[in-house]
Design a protein around this motif. Structure first.
Motif, PDB file in Angstrom:
ATOM      1  N   ARG A  70      -8.297  -3.540  14.500  1.00 51.16           N
ATOM      2  CA  ARG A  70      -8.517  -2.127  14.221  1.00 51.16           C
ATOM      3  C   ARG A  70      -9.903  -1.617  14.569  1.00 51.16           C
ATOM      4  O   ARG A  70     -10.072  -0.449  14.885  1.00 51.16           O
ATOM      5  CB  ARG A  70      -8.308  -1.873  12.728  1.00 51.16           C
ATOM      6  N   ASP A 216      -1.247 -15.369   6.017  1.00 48.63           N
ATOM      7  CA  ASP A 216      -2.030 -14.697   7.061  1.00 48.63           C
ATOM      8  C   ASP A 216      -1.714 -13.214   7.197  1.00 48.63           C
ATOM      9  O   ASP A 216      -2.431 -12.484   7.877  1.00 48.63           O
ATOM     10  CB  ASP A 216      -1.819 -15.396   8.412  1.00 48.63           C
ATOM     11  N   GLY A 217      -0.629 -12.765   6.595  1.00 47.14           N
ATOM     12  CA  GLY A 217      -0.302 -11.340   6.713  1.00 47.14           C
ATOM     13  C   GLY A 217       1.003 -11.029   6.010  1.00 47.14           C
ATOM     14  O   GLY A 217       1.599 -11.907   5.360  1.00 47.14           O
ATOM     15  N   ALA A 218       1.429  -9.783   6.090  1.00 42.53           N
ATOM     16  CA  ALA A 218       2.676  -9.331   5.469  1.00 42.53           C
ATOM     17  C   ALA A 218       2.789  -9.757   4.009  1.00 42.53           C
ATOM     18  O   ALA A 218       3.856 -10.145   3.526  1.00 42.53           O
ATOM     19  CB  ALA A 218       3.869  -9.846   6.286  1.00 42.53           C
ATOM     20  N   GLU A 220       2.783  -8.042   1.420  1.00 40.79           N
ATOM     21  CA  GLU A 220       3.592  -7.131   0.600  1.00 40.79           C
ATOM     22  C   GLU A 220       5.010  -7.651   0.419  1.00 40.79           C
ATOM     23  O   GLU A 220       5.753  -7.161  -0.433  1.00 40.79           O
ATOM     24  CB  GLU A 220       3.614  -5.731   1.218  1.00 40.79           C
ATOM     25  N   ASP A 233      -4.619  -6.866  -1.680  1.00 41.84           N
ATOM     26  CA  ASP A 233      -4.686  -6.692  -0.227  1.00 41.84           C
ATOM     27  C   ASP A 233      -5.341  -5.356   0.107  1.00 41.84           C
ATOM     28  O   ASP A 233      -5.512  -4.503  -0.769  1.00 41.84           O
ATOM     29  CB  ASP A 233      -3.266  -6.744   0.367  1.00 41.84           C
ATOM     30  N   LEU A 234      -5.647  -5.186   1.382  1.00 39.63           N
ATOM     31  CA  LEU A 234      -6.226  -3.923   1.830  1.00 39.63           C
ATOM     32  C   LEU A 234      -5.151  -2.847   1.898  1.00 39.63           C
ATOM     33  O   LEU A 234      -4.007  -3.117   2.272  1.00 39.63           O
ATOM     34  CB  LEU A 234      -6.869  -4.084   3.204  1.00 39.63           C
ATOM     35  N   VAL A 235      -5.552  -1.657   1.536  1.00 44.02           N
ATOM     36  CA  VAL A 235      -4.659  -0.499   1.616  1.00 44.02           C
ATOM     37  C   VAL A 235      -5.409   0.610   2.320  1.00 44.02           C
ATOM     38  O   VAL A 235      -6.594   0.840   2.065  1.00 44.02           O
ATOM     39  CB  VAL A 235      -4.243  -0.024   0.200  1.00 44.02           C
ATOM     40  N   SER A 236      -4.699   1.260   3.220  1.00 43.05           N
ATOM     41  CA  SER A 236      -5.315   2.401   3.887  1.00 43.05           C
ATOM     42  C   SER A 236      -4.473   3.641   3.624  1.00 43.05           C
ATOM     43  O   SER A 236      -4.776   4.449   2.758  1.00 43.05           O
ATOM     44  CB  SER A 236      -5.442   2.080   5.381  1.00 43.05           C
ATOM     45  N   SER A 237      -3.377   3.799   4.328  1.00 44.88           N
ATOM     46  CA  SER A 237      -2.521   4.973   4.103  1.00 44.88           C
ATOM     47  C   SER A 237      -1.619   4.783   2.878  1.00 44.88           C
ATOM     48  O   SER A 237      -1.130   5.752   2.303  1.00 44.88           O
ATOM     49  CB  SER A 237      -1.637   5.214   5.329  1.00 44.88           C
ATOM     50  N   GLY A 238      -1.359   3.547   2.498  1.00 43.06           N
ATOM     51  CA  GLY A 238      -0.448   3.266   1.384  1.00 43.06           C
ATOM     52  C   GLY A 238       0.999   3.095   1.837  1.00 43.06           C
ATOM     53  O   GLY A 238       1.876   2.780   1.037  1.00 43.06           O
ATOM     54  N   THR A 239       1.243   3.260   3.111  1.00 37.99           N
ATOM     55  CA  THR A 239       2.614   3.183   3.635  1.00 37.99           C
ATOM     56  C   THR A 239       3.239   1.800   3.398  1.00 37.99           C
ATOM     57  O   THR A 239       4.397   1.699   2.977  1.00 37.99           O
ATOM     58  CB  THR A 239       2.613   3.491   5.147  1.00 37.99           C
ATOM     59  N   THR A 240       2.481   0.766   3.649  1.00 38.15           N
ATOM     60  CA  THR A 240       3.051  -0.589   3.530  1.00 38.15           C
ATOM     61  C   THR A 240       3.448  -0.885   2.088  1.00 38.15           C
ATOM     62  O   THR A 240       4.510  -1.459   1.837  1.00 38.15           O
ATOM     63  CB  THR A 240       2.062  -1.653   4.054  1.00 38.15           C
TER      64      THR A 240
HETATM   65  O1  LIG Z   1      -1.939   1.122   3.687  1.00 42.39           O
HETATM   66  P1  LIG Z   1      -1.474   0.888   5.089  1.00 42.39           P
HETATM   67  O2  LIG Z   1      -1.987   1.944   6.027  1.00 42.39           O
HETATM   68  O3  LIG Z   1       0.003   0.705   5.186  1.00 42.39           O
HETATM   69  O4  LIG Z   1      -2.190  -0.445   5.596  1.00 42.39           O
HETATM   70  C1  LIG Z   1      -2.195  -1.621   4.813  1.00 42.39           C
HETATM   71  C2  LIG Z   1      -1.618  -2.784   5.537  1.00 42.39           C
HETATM   72  O5  LIG Z   1      -2.331  -2.988   6.783  1.00 42.39           O
HETATM   73  C3  LIG Z   1      -2.788  -4.326   6.835  1.00 42.39           C
HETATM   74  O6  LIG Z   1      -1.847  -5.167   7.389  1.00 42.39           O
HETATM   75  P2  LIG Z   1      -1.734  -5.353   8.962  1.00 42.39           P
HETATM   76  O7  LIG Z   1      -1.185  -4.121   9.596  1.00 42.39           O
HETATM   77  O8  LIG Z   1      -3.055  -5.819   9.491  1.00 42.39           O
HETATM   78  O9  LIG Z   1      -0.655  -6.461   9.103  1.00 42.39           O
HETATM   79  P3  LIG Z   1      -0.656  -7.929   8.436  1.00 42.39           P
HETATM   80  O10 LIG Z   1      -0.262  -7.753   6.997  1.00 42.39           O
HETATM   81  O11 LIG Z   1       0.356  -8.678   9.203  1.00 42.39           O
HETATM   82  O12 LIG Z   1      -2.047  -8.491   8.569  1.00 42.39           O
HETATM   83  C4  LIG Z   1      -2.989  -4.690   5.366  1.00 42.39           C
HETATM   84  O13 LIG Z   1      -3.007  -6.104   5.171  1.00 42.39           O
HETATM   85  C5  LIG Z   1      -1.811  -4.035   4.706  1.00 42.39           C
HETATM   86  O14 LIG Z   1      -0.660  -4.846   4.770  1.00 42.39           O
END
Ligand SMILES: O=P(O)(O)OC[C@H]1O[C@H](OP(=O)(O)OP(=O)(O)O)[C@H](O)[C@@H]1O
Ligand SMILES: Nc1ncnc2c1ncn2[C@@H]1O[C@H](COP(=O)(O)OP(=O)(O)OP(=O)(O)O)[C@@H](O)[C@H]1O
Length: 275
Positions: A70, A216-218, A220, A233-240
Motif C-alpha cells: 500500500r 500472514d493475512g485474512a 478476519e 488487526d489493522l482497520v482502514s475502511s472497516g469493509t473487511t
Molecule cells: O478496513 P479495510 O479497509 O477493509 O482494511 C483492513 C484489511 O486490510 C488489510 O488486509 P490486506 O488487504 O492487506 O489483506 P491480508 O489480510 O491478506 O493481509 C488488513 O489486515 C485488514 O484485513
C-alpha cells in the motif's frame, strides 16, 4: 556521533530525515536532507532472531522505501511531489538513487524489513507505517520519528469480535474481559499478525486469560472458522470487518511526535463508531 535512524511513517503517515543541510518543502511536509552523518552502528548479525548492532565504516546514507504494498506508490509520489525523483534502472532492481541527493542510496525493502534494518543500522532513514515501526521496532530507543504525518496509509489497530452468538451484547474490551467464559483452561483466543503489540495491548487492558495465534493475512476469517474468538488487526475502511460479521470494540491509533518514539493509544468509545 549519534545514529540517525529515522524514517518516514504513516498513521496518517510517515517520514524522515534529520539534521542540517538543504530543506525541501512539499505538501505539508518539510524534508531536511542530511548527508553529514550516518549511523555509528551497523551491519547486521542475526542470532536467534535478535539483532546485533556492529560498527560500520559505511559513508553513504541509506533510505529504505517500501518495495511493494500500500505504501510503495504513495511514497514515491511523495518524493516526486518534493521534486525528488527516484531513479531505478530496472523495475525489479532494489537499489536506486535520487540524483538531487548525492551520497544517498535508496533501497527498496518490505516495510517490516526496513524497520529491522534501521534497528540494525543497515539503513539510516525509511518510510513505513507507524504500526510497522511499533511492531518491529519494539521500543528501540534509536528509532526516531522524523515526520509522523505524510497523509497517506491512514489506518488504526483494532480489537474485533463477532457480532453474533455470545458476543452479541459485548461492546467494549471491559465487557469482553468480564465475560465468565475465559479461564486458564479456556482462555480467550486472539488471532493477530501483531505478535508484539497485540499481547501488549491486551495485558495493558487487564485481559488475563488470553492466548494468541498468528497468520500472514485474512485474519478476519479466524472467528468464523472457530480458530479464534477475537482478532487484533489493522482497520482502514472497516469493509473487511463488516463483510466478515465482526465489530470493533477497541481502537488504538498512533500518537507520534516528530523527533520522538512511536506511541499508540486507545481511541475512546470505539463501540459507538463500530462498523
Ligand atoms: O478496513 P479495510 O479497509 O477493509 O482494511 C483492513 C484489511 O486490510 C488489510 O488486509 P490486506 O488487504 O492487506 O489483506 P491480508 O489480510 O491478506 O493481509 C488488513 O489486515 C485488514 O484485513
Ligand atoms: N487497510 C489497511 N490494511 C493494512 N495496512 C494498511 C491499511 N491501510 C493502510 N495501511 C498501512 O499500509 C502499510 C503497508 O501495508 P501492506 O499490507 O501494503 O504491506 P506489508 O506491511 O508488506 O504487509 P504484508 O506483510 O501483510 O504484505 C501498513 O503497515 C499500514 O501502515
Amino acid at each position: 556521533m549519534t545514529a540517525i535512524q529515522t524514517f518516514f511513517l504513516q498513521g496518517s503517515v510517515s517520514t524522515l530525515l534529520s539534521s542540517q543541510s538543504s530543506v525541501t518543502s512539499c505538501r505539508k511536509v518539510s524534508l531536511k536532507f542530511t548527508v553529514s552523518c550516518c549511523s555509528a552502528t551497523s551491519p547486521l548479525a542475526v542470532v536467534n532472531g535478535n539483532v546485533e548492532k556492529r560498527p560500520s565504516d559505511r559513508t553513504e546514507v541509506r533510505i529504505g522505501l517500501p518495495s511493494k504494498g500500500r505504501m510503495a506508490a504513495d511514497s514515491l509520489d511523495l518524493l516526486k511531489d518534493c521534486q525528488l525523483s527516484v531513479r531505478q534502472v530496472y523495475p525489479r532492481q532494489y537499489v536506486a538513487e535520487i540524483p538531487q541527493i548525492p551520497n544517498l542510496e535508496v533501497w527498496f525493502q518490505r516495510p517490516k524489513d526496513i524497520v529491522r534494518k534501521l534497528v540494525a543500522g543497515d539503513l539510516d532513514l525509511g518510510i513505513v507505517g507507524l504500526d510497522t515501526v511499533c511492531e518491529y521496532g519494539q521500543g528501540d530507543g534509536d528509532l526516531i520519528i522524523v515526520h509522523d504525518a505524510l497523509e497517506y496509509g491512514d489506518c488504526r489497530l483494532s480489537l474485533a469480535i463477532p457480532k453474533y452468538g455470545i458476543f452479541e451484547n459485548v461492546n467494549s474490551m471491559k465487557e469482553l474481559a468480564e465475560m465468565p467464559q475465559w479461564t486458564p483452561e479456556r482462555p480467550l483466543r486472539v488471532a493477530t499478525g501483531f505478535t508484539y503489540m497485540g499481547p501488549k495491548f491486551m495485558k495493558e487492558n487487564g485481559l488475563k486469560h488470553v492466548t494468541f495465534s498468528t497468520a500472514d493475512g485474512a485474519l478476519e476469517a479466524a472467528p468464523a472458522m472457530g480458530i479464534a474468538d477475537a482478532i487484533v488487526d489493522l482497520v482502514s475502511s472497516g469493509t473487511t470487518l463488516r463483510e466478515n460479521n465482526l465489530k470493533e470494540i477497541e481502537r488504538w491509533s498512533h500518537r507520534a511526535k516528530s523527533g520522538g518514539p512511536c506511541r499508540w493509544q486507545k481511541v475512546p468509545n470505539a463501540a459507538k463508531r463500530c462498523t
